[in-house]
Write a protein that holds these residues in place. Structure first.
Motif, mmCIF file in Angstrom:
data_model
loop_
_atom_site.group_PDB
_atom_site.id
_atom_site.type_symbol
_atom_site.label_atom_id
_atom_site.label_comp_id
_atom_site.label_asym_id
_atom_site.label_seq_id
_atom_site.Cartn_x
_atom_site.Cartn_y
_atom_site.Cartn_z
ATOM 1 N N ALA A 152 5.061 -59.862 -23.582
ATOM 2 C CA ALA A 152 4.051 -58.527 -24.328
ATOM 3 C C ALA A 152 5.193 -57.801 -25.439
ATOM 4 O O ALA A 152 4.444 -57.640 -26.268
ATOM 5 N N MET A 153 6.344 -57.670 -24.974
ATOM 6 C CA MET A 153 7.088 -56.625 -25.958
ATOM 7 C C MET A 153 7.420 -57.462 -27.293
ATOM 8 O O MET A 153 7.358 -56.708 -28.316
ATOM 9 N N ILE A 154 7.608 -58.846 -27.116
ATOM 10 C CA ILE A 154 7.880 -59.419 -28.458
ATOM 11 C C ILE A 154 6.740 -59.432 -29.286
ATOM 12 O O ILE A 154 6.631 -59.273 -30.494
ATOM 13 N N VAL A 155 5.471 -59.567 -28.458
ATOM 14 C CA VAL A 155 4.173 -59.831 -29.146
ATOM 15 C C VAL A 155 3.892 -58.369 -29.916
ATOM 16 O O VAL A 155 3.521 -58.211 -30.938
ATOM 17 N N ALA A 156 4.182 -57.093 -29.041
ATOM 18 C CA ALA A 156 3.852 -55.959 -29.589
ATOM 19 C C ALA A 156 4.632 -55.868 -30.890
ATOM 20 O O ALA A 156 4.177 -54.998 -31.677
ATOM 21 N N ALA A 157 5.930 -56.228 -30.796
ATOM 22 C CA ALA A 157 6.918 -55.931 -31.837
ATOM 23 C C ALA A 157 6.383 -56.642 -33.253
ATOM 24 O O ALA A 157 6.616 -56.193 -34.022
ATOM 25 N N ILE A 158 5.987 -57.794 -32.993
ATOM 26 C CA ILE A 158 5.329 -58.537 -34.122
ATOM 27 C C ILE A 158 4.365 -58.199 -34.728
ATOM 28 O O ILE A 158 4.223 -57.893 -36.061
#
Length: 173
Positions: A152-158
């Motif tokens: 979820a953090m990776i998706v939010a960062a992208i």
């Protein structure tokens, strides 16, 4: 469609590989006494019974088959014949040999396209898919919470970087 049936007619003795000339050490393990699996191998092989090839299954849908096979196998799956865009990609992929990377990448891409086609088909028939549950969201949250949070953090960062870049582009224009 080519209704030719593929059956294996080669005797096992004819399939034994002979060492090519000039390659030293090739076939060093052909002697059964040198092979590590000798105690586990069965002599004669397990399927050493005479059997008749199954009769050809009727072809009721389009069947894609390998370019390396002379015809269609006697039995095959018919549950999901190629259709729409994913079917076009699959047909194109089957023009390549089985050892060609393009074939397998195109088949993987066709699978992804088929997922989107399935979602669109569900929506067209009035069924809104619960993508969160269908992709295993509740199980991921319950059994792999740390991995879920990381994803979820990776998706939010992208998404954040993409939003920032889009806003920067709009300000320049």
């Amino acid at each position: 469609m080519d209704p030719t049936v593929y059956t294996e007619n080669t005797r096992p003795e004819d399939r034994v590989k002979q060492p090519p000339p000039g390659i030293e050490g090739w076939g060093a393990d052909l002697d059964p006494q040198n092979r590590p699996a000798v105690p586990m191998e069965r002599t004669p092989p397990r399927l050493d019974v005479p059997w008749d090839a199954p009769e050809q299954q009727p072809i009721t849908v389009e069947i894609l088959h390998s370019t390396e096979r002379p015809g269609i196998t006697p039995v095959f799956g018919t549950s999901t014949p190629p259709s729409a865009v994913s079917g076009m990609v699959r047909r194109a992929a089957f023009h390549y040999s089985e050892n060609d990377l393009r074939r397998w990448l195109m088949l993987l891409f066709a699978d992804r396209i088929n997922v989107v086609e399935g979602i669109l088909d569900d929506i067209a028939h009035g069924h809104i898919p619960n993508i969160w549950k269908e992709m295993g969201g509740p199980a991921e949250w319950r059994y792999n919470r740390q991995g879920f949070i990381r994803k979820a953090m990776i998706v939010a960062a992208i998404a954040g970087v993409a939003t920032y870049l889009i806003q920067q582009r709009r300000r320049r224009d």
